[in-house]
Design an enzyme around this catalytic site. Structure first.
Site, short mmCIF file in Angstrom:
data_model
loop_
_atom_site.label_atom_id
_atom_site.label_comp_id
_atom_site.label_asym_id
_atom_site.label_seq_id
_atom_site.Cartn_x
_atom_site.Cartn_y
_atom_site.Cartn_z
N SER A 41 7.59 -1.02 3.99
CA SER A 41 7.33 0.37 4.36
C SER A 41 6.50 1.07 3.32
O SER A 41 6.60 0.81 2.12
CB SER A 41 8.64 1.12 4.62
OG SER A 41 9.01 1.82 3.47
N LYS A 42 5.69 1.99 3.80
CA LYS A 42 4.75 2.74 2.97
C LYS A 42 5.47 3.51 1.87
O LYS A 42 4.92 3.71 0.81
CB LYS A 42 4.03 3.74 3.88
CG LYS A 42 2.56 3.47 4.00
CD LYS A 42 1.92 4.57 4.82
CE LYS A 42 0.46 4.77 4.50
NZ LYS A 42 -0.34 3.66 4.12
#
Ligand code: GLU
Length: 482
Positions: free
Chosen positions: A253-254
């Site tokens: 995830s970012k």
């Protein structure tokens, strides 16, 4: 499949080049280069809403930055073009019409509302939503009536009558029950192909021998394999690479880590380090070597050593790999990569000393975004001493040492070199009874404002006689003022 290897990377231009896709591109490229085959780039831009020219430009730019050059594709050409799906509409239509003529596909006039109602019913009943076959056996006159009403049909492929067995090079045999596939759409009512249809037509016409892509495409492969058989094209070999996950095995995830090549570029990773690290996500060297040049990767890459289990992305390891590449790459490569980082922080990268400065500080670097901080002491910019450095220079003996050192260096002329500096430091130190830390710490503190850093002699040489003298005097003077 025999004959020379032909593989492709087929990005959808809907954003930056994601690390998972970059790894797919890399594996295809390494395989092609290892086998002396052909690496093709195909832009899958049939999703006209989400695809943008800007995304395509960014993805191609990131691929070039990674050094993954393509032999056929946009900007290069090739005998199997065009290489953008949006330019191949006629080819897909022709194939769909052939399937219609052969009775393997049929036109479907069902409205979206009806289809949605069917899907909802299936969901409510807990079954897999499947087309209910309404238009499967329309007569010619029924079809004409719909056409007269101006309804533009979709084209659906008739569902398979047997299970589909995918023989995957990495995952082995994977069987899909025939009930998983209904009569699926291959051409939309506006004439655009669906993803699976376009991919099969293109892979077949572009003579792709191996389809190497991420594991989440396996359900697509089920559809695609069936399409190959209906179109009468020879199957390529399939290799589905496991996904890249975060350290705790959750989805990358970012929020927690870099997820795109663009971000890694901006953080100061070298392309050779990124390809080295990405190669290790799911593949391993036969001798477990972890620092590998591009040539070594090409030489050793083999699909047999690609693992079937998920690969965890590890920022620390990426930095460790990058540190190696920063130290071991040719200086000219590191200097070229370092220039924008220095420039945007206001340090002149065209200073004649720049390559030597980079060479000196690269030992302690793990990403180029930290470069400005490391090179700052070499430029004429005021700097504050770190507290520990302040402490060293505030001692009485330090002040004496720095003053004497400045005087002795001022008595000589010409370019200061490391040997002259070290000799002067040693001789002033022994005059005052200072050695070891007591000698080096205050000197480094005065010259750089810090207590840690690269070799002192080389640091002084790069600073030059004038700066060394004035910094020693400034540090000695500061103390006197107290
Ligand atoms: N355009 C697809 C994607 O970006 C390509 C999948 C494939 O390699 O077939 O996921």
């Amino acid at each position: 499949m025999t004959g020379p290897v032909r593989v492709r990377f087929a990005p959808s231009p809907t954003g930056h080049l994601h690390l998972g896709n970059a790894r797919t591109a890399l594996f295809n490229w390494l395989f092609a280069r290892h086998e002396e085959g052909t690496f093709i780039l195909r832009v899958e831009d049939t999703d006209t809403v989400r695809s943008t020219d800007e995304s395509e430009r960014m993805i191609l730019d990131d691929l070039r930055w990674l050094g993954l050059d393509w032999d056929e594709g946009p900007g290069v050409g090739g005998e199997f073009g065009p290489y953008r799906q949006s330019e191949r509409g006629g080819i897909y239509r022709e194939h769909a019409e052939r399937l219609l003529a052969e009775g393997k596909a049929f036109t479907c006039y069902c409205s979206d509302e009806r289809l949605e109602k069917n899907r909802k019913r299936a969901r409510d009943e807990g079954t897999v939503p499947q087309y209910d076959g309404t238009c499967r056996h329309l007569s010619e006159s029924e079809r004409r009536a719909y056409e007269r009403d101006g309804i533009r049909p979709t084209i659906r492929l008739r569902a398979p009558e047997a299970n589909i067995i995918v023989e995957d090079m990495i995952r082995g045999r994977v069987e899909f029950g025939k009930e998983m596939l209904g009569d699926f759409i291959i051409l939309r009512s506006d004439g655009r192909p669906t993803y699976n249809f376009a991919v099969v037509v293109d892979d077949a016409l572009m003579k792709i021998t191996h389809v190497i892509r991420a594991e989440d495409h396996l359900p697509n492969t089920m559809r695609q394999q069936f399409l190959y058989s209906r179109l009468g094209y020879e199957l390529p070999l399939f290799a589905h690479v496991s996904l890249i996950v975060a350290q705790d095995r959750s989805k990358l995830s970012k929020r927690r880590a870099a997820t795109s090549v663009h971000e890694l570029r901006r953080a100061g990773f070298l392309p050779s380090a990124v390809t080295n690290y990405l190669a290790l996500l799911g593949w391993s060297h036969p001798e477990a070597k972890e620092i590998l040049s591009r040539e070594e990767l090409v030489g050793a890459f083999n699909l047999k050593r690609v693992s079937a289990s998920a690969a965890a992305f590890d920022d620390d390891k990426l930095e460790w790999v990058n540190g190696h590449h920063l130290r071991e790459s040719p200086l000219s490569v590191v200097v070229a990569a370092a220039k924008p980082f220095a420039g945007s922080a206001g340090f002149d990268p065209d200073d004649a000393r720049f390559p030597a400065i980079v060479d000196l500080v690269r030992d302690g670097l793990d990403r180029l975004s930290n470069l400005p901080e490391e090179i700052a002491p070499f430029y004429d910019r005021e700097f504050d001493l770190e507290p520990e450095a302040e402490e060293w220079v505030s001692q009485h003996e330090s002040r004496e040492l720095l003053g004497a050192l400045a005087d002795s260096l001022a008595a000589a002329r010409g370019k200061l070199d490391a040997a002259e500096f070290k000799a002067a430091l040693k001789s002033q130190g022994s005059g005052l009874g200072l050695k070891g830390k007591g000698l080096f710490m205050p000197t480094r503190a005065a010259l750089t404002g810090r207590t840690h850093g690269p070799a002192l002699g080389s640091t002084a040489e790069l600073l030059g006689r004038k700066r060394v003298i004035s910094r020693c005097r400034a540090a000695a003077g500061n103390v006197e003022k107290q």
